[in-house]
Design a protein around this motif. Structure first.
Motif, PDB file in Angstrom:
ATOM      1  N   THR A   1     -25.494  16.672  21.513  1.00  0.00           N
ATOM      2  CA  THR A   1     -25.058  17.994  21.963  1.00  0.00           C
ATOM      3  C   THR A   1     -23.864  17.891  22.900  1.00  0.00           C
ATOM      4  OG1 THR A   1     -27.335  18.764  21.786  1.00  0.00           O
ATOM      5  CG2 THR A   1     -25.814  20.170  22.985  1.00  0.00           C
ATOM      6  N   PHE A   2     -23.882  16.925  23.805  1.00  0.00           N
ATOM      7  CA  PHE A   2     -22.710  16.685  24.646  1.00  0.00           C
ATOM      8  C   PHE A   2     -21.485  16.409  23.785  1.00  0.00           C
ATOM      9  CE2 PHE A   2     -25.182  15.490  28.615  1.00  0.00           C
ATOM     10  CZ  PHE A   2     -24.583  16.461  29.397  1.00  0.00           C
ATOM     11  N   LYS A   3     -21.653  15.553  22.797  1.00  0.00           N
ATOM     12  CA  LYS A   3     -20.553  15.209  21.909  1.00  0.00           C
ATOM     13  C   LYS A   3     -20.026  16.450  21.187  1.00  0.00           C
ATOM     14  CE  LYS A   3     -19.958  13.413  17.343  1.00  0.00           C
ATOM     15  NZ  LYS A   3     -19.631  14.788  16.974  1.00  0.00           N
ATOM     16  N   LYS A   4     -20.932  17.372  20.845  1.00  0.00           N
ATOM     17  CA  LYS A   4     -20.534  18.528  20.056  1.00  0.00           C
ATOM     18  C   LYS A   4     -19.794  19.590  20.863  1.00  0.00           C
ATOM     19  CE  LYS A   4     -20.979  18.639  16.334  1.00  0.00           C
ATOM     20  NZ  LYS A   4     -20.153  18.006  15.270  1.00  0.00           N
ATOM     21  N   THR A   5     -19.530  19.338  22.162  1.00  0.00           N
ATOM     22  CA  THR A   5     -18.619  20.222  22.874  1.00  0.00           C
ATOM     23  C   THR A   5     -17.227  20.147  22.252  1.00  0.00           C
ATOM     24  OG1 THR A   5     -18.054  18.508  24.516  1.00  0.00           O
ATOM     25  CG2 THR A   5     -19.870  20.001  25.050  1.00  0.00           C
ATOM     26  N   GLU A   6     -17.040  19.172  21.349  1.00  0.00           N
ATOM     27  CA  GLU A   6     -15.764  19.053  20.651  1.00  0.00           C
ATOM     28  C   GLU A   6     -15.420  20.319  19.890  1.00  0.00           C
ATOM     29  OE1 GLU A   6     -15.983  16.554  16.859  1.00  0.00           O
ATOM     30  OE2 GLU A   6     -17.949  16.205  17.735  1.00  0.00           O
TER      31      GLU A   6
ATOM     32  N   ILE B   1     -15.759  23.353  20.752  1.00  0.00           N
ATOM     33  CA  ILE B   1     -15.087  24.278  21.663  1.00  0.00           C
ATOM     34  C   ILE B   1     -13.685  23.773  21.978  1.00  0.00           C
ATOM     35  CG2 ILE B   1     -15.190  25.309  23.967  1.00  0.00           C
ATOM     36  CD1 ILE B   1     -18.272  25.020  23.745  1.00  0.00           C
ATOM     37  N   GLN B   2     -13.591  22.481  22.225  1.00  0.00           N
ATOM     38  CA  GLN B   2     -12.310  21.905  22.621  1.00  0.00           C
ATOM     39  C   GLN B   2     -11.336  21.764  21.457  1.00  0.00           C
ATOM     40  OE1 GLN B   2     -13.100  18.633  25.702  1.00  0.00           O
ATOM     41  NE2 GLN B   2     -15.150  19.067  24.937  1.00  0.00           N
ATOM     42  N   THR B   3     -11.842  21.693  20.242  1.00  0.00           N
ATOM     43  CA  THR B   3     -10.970  21.604  19.074  1.00  0.00           C
ATOM     44  C   THR B   3     -10.102  22.841  18.937  1.00  0.00           C
ATOM     45  OG1 THR B   3     -12.522  20.168  17.893  1.00  0.00           O
ATOM     46  CG2 THR B   3     -10.926  21.346  16.551  1.00  0.00           C
ATOM     47  N   VAL B   4     -10.627  23.986  19.339  1.00  0.00           N
ATOM     48  CA  VAL B   4      -9.838  25.217  19.287  1.00  0.00           C
ATOM     49  C   VAL B   4      -8.603  25.084  20.168  1.00  0.00           C
ATOM     50  CG1 VAL B   4      -9.843  27.696  19.713  1.00  0.00           C
ATOM     51  CG2 VAL B   4     -11.911  26.576  18.869  1.00  0.00           C
ATOM     52  N   LEU B   5      -8.799  24.573  21.387  1.00  0.00           N
ATOM     53  CA  LEU B   5      -7.691  24.430  22.330  1.00  0.00           C
ATOM     54  C   LEU B   5      -6.709  23.349  21.880  1.00  0.00           C
ATOM     55  CD1 LEU B   5      -9.706  24.679  25.677  1.00  0.00           C
ATOM     56  CD2 LEU B   5      -8.484  26.491  24.461  1.00  0.00           C
ATOM     57  N   VAL B   6      -7.248  22.226  21.395  1.00  0.00           N
ATOM     58  CA  VAL B   6      -6.381  21.136  20.945  1.00  0.00           C
ATOM     59  C   VAL B   6      -5.615  21.553  19.688  1.00  0.00           C
ATOM     60  CG1 VAL B   6      -6.321  18.750  20.117  1.00  0.00           C
ATOM     61  CG2 VAL B   6      -7.864  19.374  21.968  1.00  0.00           C
ATOM     62  N   GLY B   7      -6.260  22.311  18.802  1.00  0.00           N
ATOM     63  CA  GLY B   7      -5.587  22.809  17.609  1.00  0.00           C
ATOM     64  C   GLY B   7      -4.420  23.703  17.955  1.00  0.00           C
ATOM     65  N   TRP B   8      -4.601  24.527  18.968  1.00  0.00           N
ATOM     66  CA  TRP B   8      -3.500  25.384  19.427  1.00  0.00           C
ATOM     67  C   TRP B   8      -2.379  24.545  20.040  1.00  0.00           C
ATOM     68  CZ3 TRP B   8      -1.956  26.073  24.625  1.00  0.00           C
ATOM     69  CH2 TRP B   8      -0.955  27.031  24.809  1.00  0.00           C
ATOM     70  N   LEU B   9      -2.753  23.503  20.788  1.00  0.00           N
ATOM     71  CA  LEU B   9      -1.770  22.660  21.464  1.00  0.00           C
ATOM     72  C   LEU B   9      -0.939  21.843  20.478  1.00  0.00           C
ATOM     73  CD1 LEU B   9      -0.684  21.443  24.155  1.00  0.00           C
ATOM     74  CD2 LEU B   9      -2.496  19.735  23.984  1.00  0.00           C
ATOM     75  N   LEU B  10      -1.603  21.227  19.485  1.00  0.00           N
ATOM     76  CA  LEU B  10      -0.905  20.312  18.586  1.00  0.00           C
ATOM     77  C   LEU B  10      -0.345  20.979  17.333  1.00  0.00           C
ATOM     78  CD1 LEU B  10      -3.136  17.080  18.644  1.00  0.00           C
ATOM     79  CD2 LEU B  10      -1.132  17.629  20.027  1.00  0.00           C
ATOM     80  N   LEU B  11      -1.085  21.962  16.792  1.00  0.00           N
ATOM     81  CA  LEU B  11      -0.682  22.556  15.511  1.00  0.00           C
ATOM     82  C   LEU B  11      -0.366  24.046  15.592  1.00  0.00           C
ATOM     83  CD1 LEU B  11      -3.267  20.808  13.113  1.00  0.00           C
ATOM     84  CD2 LEU B  11      -0.946  20.068  13.702  1.00  0.00           C
ATOM     85  N   GLY B  12      -0.540  24.641  16.772  1.00  0.00           N
ATOM     86  CA  GLY B  12      -0.262  26.065  16.918  1.00  0.00           C
ATOM     87  C   GLY B  12      -1.285  26.967  16.266  1.00  0.00           C
ATOM     88  N   GLU B  13      -2.517  26.465  16.046  1.00  0.00           N
ATOM     89  CA  GLU B  13      -3.586  27.257  15.445  1.00  0.00           C
ATOM     90  C   GLU B  13      -4.462  27.818  16.555  1.00  0.00           C
ATOM     91  OE1 GLU B  13      -3.969  24.846  11.214  1.00  0.00           O
ATOM     92  OE2 GLU B  13      -5.330  24.320  12.844  1.00  0.00           O
ATOM     93  N   GLY B  14      -4.180  29.057  16.969  1.00  0.00           N
ATOM     94  CA  GLY B  14      -4.859  29.637  18.119  1.00  0.00           C
ATOM     95  C   GLY B  14      -6.094  30.443  17.774  1.00  0.00           C
TER      96      GLY B  14
ATOM     97  N   LEU C   1     -19.353  11.252  30.205  1.00  0.00           N
ATOM     98  CA  LEU C   1     -19.237  10.599  28.901  1.00  0.00           C
ATOM     99  C   LEU C   1     -19.257  11.627  27.771  1.00  0.00           C
ATOM    100  CD1 LEU C   1     -21.576   7.492  29.382  1.00  0.00           C
ATOM    101  CD2 LEU C   1     -19.100   7.437  29.003  1.00  0.00           C
ATOM    102  N   GLY C   2     -20.131  12.612  27.896  1.00  0.00           N
ATOM    103  CA  GLY C   2     -20.219  13.634  26.867  1.00  0.00           C
ATOM    104  C   GLY C   2     -18.963  14.476  26.769  1.00  0.00           C
ATOM    105  N   ILE C   3     -18.441  14.891  27.930  1.00  0.00           N
ATOM    106  CA  ILE C   3     -17.221  15.704  27.935  1.00  0.00           C
ATOM    107  C   ILE C   3     -16.047  14.900  27.394  1.00  0.00           C
ATOM    108  CG2 ILE C   3     -15.559  16.886  29.424  1.00  0.00           C
ATOM    109  CD1 ILE C   3     -17.963  17.482  31.302  1.00  0.00           C
ATOM    110  N   ALA C   4     -15.950  13.629  27.818  1.00  0.00           N
ATOM    111  CA  ALA C   4     -14.858  12.773  27.333  1.00  0.00           C
ATOM    112  C   ALA C   4     -14.925  12.606  25.829  1.00  0.00           C
ATOM    113  CB  ALA C   4     -14.925  11.414  28.026  1.00  0.00           C
ATOM    114  N   SER C   5     -16.124  12.395  25.301  1.00  0.00           N
ATOM    115  CA  SER C   5     -16.254  12.226  23.851  1.00  0.00           C
ATOM    116  C   SER C   5     -15.849  13.506  23.122  1.00  0.00           C
ATOM    117  CB  SER C   5     -17.680  11.825  23.475  1.00  0.00           C
ATOM    118  OG  SER C   5     -18.593  12.898  23.663  1.00  0.00           O
ATOM    119  N   GLY C   6     -16.199  14.659  23.690  1.00  0.00           N
ATOM    120  CA  GLY C   6     -15.826  15.921  23.065  1.00  0.00           C
ATOM    121  C   GLY C   6     -14.323  16.121  23.005  1.00  0.00           C
TER     122      GLY C   6
END
Length: 304
Positions: free
Chosen positions: A106-111, A113-126, A165-170
């Motif tokens: 579950t900690f790992k799966k915070t990804e 949530i963070q994928t949305v932000l990273v997608g906007w940052l790298l690919l402009g998918e907001g 560790l969980g947040i970093a993995s996400g």
């Protein structure tokens, strides 16, 4: 938008989540009984490497196809994703030694949530304002998970080792997912299966070489230990190949945030593994944290 369950990206994402749950179960066993975190991570790449290359070669031969041209954007995104995934996997394996299997996943799966932000940052998918509301709810679930089984929610709970560790993995898994989508989309080839296969083969090759060099220099003896554990590690390679190929196909077909959101079905599978396989106990607060995080993910699916 509610996506039809018969769409290809939905089916391959569900398959990827199933493969990944089995792989993490095997890695948890090896990391706690036989290998270091680095060794368990290397086993995942080493034993999937030959199967992935063989599968790509077979696909090219059967279709009479040639490898598509790759450019700097492809290799840049590929190296970023490969490095981020290595570090993320190490974080998850270390996390398994801190807390039980379901909470670790579950900690790992915070990804998601963070994928949305990273997608906007790298690919402009907001995302929309409603999407950010779902993210905020996910943070509440993260706070619940990062604390002890009882007591009030405190921001300082996020400073404990398991939470970090969980947040970093996400974060790292989010960067890897978006980077893989970026690499795949940079290929001119129209066939999504070929784009996914080429990207996966390039990434796993880089990961195998990076981990081989790291273990040789920093963890002597682990390479031999990985070979000695081949009876179990071979299955890690096979499930890793199946899961990775499905993830890469899904990333090629759909926005990474959609894919990661749907992939939260892994939460249900990890809880089943915790209670039925590892016989571990999940506290009331941990159940609440997983429930809130799952609710935020459902909201994300509906509004993204």
């Amino acid at each position: 938008m509610i996506t039809s369950l018969l769409e290809p990206w939905v089916l391959v994402t569900l398959a990827a989540a199933a493969f990944q749950t089995v792989r993490f179960m095997l890695q948890k066993h090896l990391a706690t009984a036989t290998l270091s975190a680095g060794g368990a991570t290397f086993a995942r790449f080493l034993y999937s490497f030959p199967f992935i290359l063989a599968l790509l070669a077979l696909y090219l031969w059967a279709g009479g196809l040639a490898l598509p041209a790759t450019g700097l954007r492809f290799w840049g995104f590929g190296l970023l994703g490969a490095s981020a995934q290595i570090l993320a996997t190490v974080c998850v394996v270390l996390l398994f030694k801190q807390r039980n299997f379901a909470v670790g996943i579950t900690f790992k799966k915070t990804e998601v949530i963070q994928t949305v932000l990273v997608g906007w940052l790298l690919l402009g998918e907001g995302v929309s304002a409603a999407g950010f509301a779902a993210i905020a709810l996910g943070i509440v679930g993260l706070l619940l998970l990062s604390g002890q089984a009882t007591g009030a929610i405190r921001l300082r709970d996020l400073g404990n080792r398991a939470a970090l560790l969980g947040i970093a993995s996400g974060v790292l898994f989010a960067f890897s997912a978006v980077s893989y989508r970026g690499a795949s989309l940079s290929l001119a080839e129209a066939d999504p299966l070929l784009r996914a296969g080429v990207t996966l083969a390039a990434v796993v090759t880089m990961q195998t070489l990076i981990m081989l060099a790291w273990l040789r220099l920093r963890e002597p003896g682990q390479i031999s230990a990985v070979w000695a554990a081949r009876r179990v590690a071979l299955w890690i390679g096979l499930t890793s190949m199946g899961g990775s190929l499905c993830w890469f196909i899904a990333f090629t077909l759909q926005n990474a945030a959609y894919v990661k959101a749907l992939g939260q079905v892994e939460l249900i599978l990890s809880v089943a593994a915790t209670t039925l396989v590892f016989r571990e106990t999940i506290s009331g607060r941990e159940w609440a944290g997983m429930a809130v995080l799952a609710l935020s993910i459902v909201m994300l699916v509906l509004v993204i």
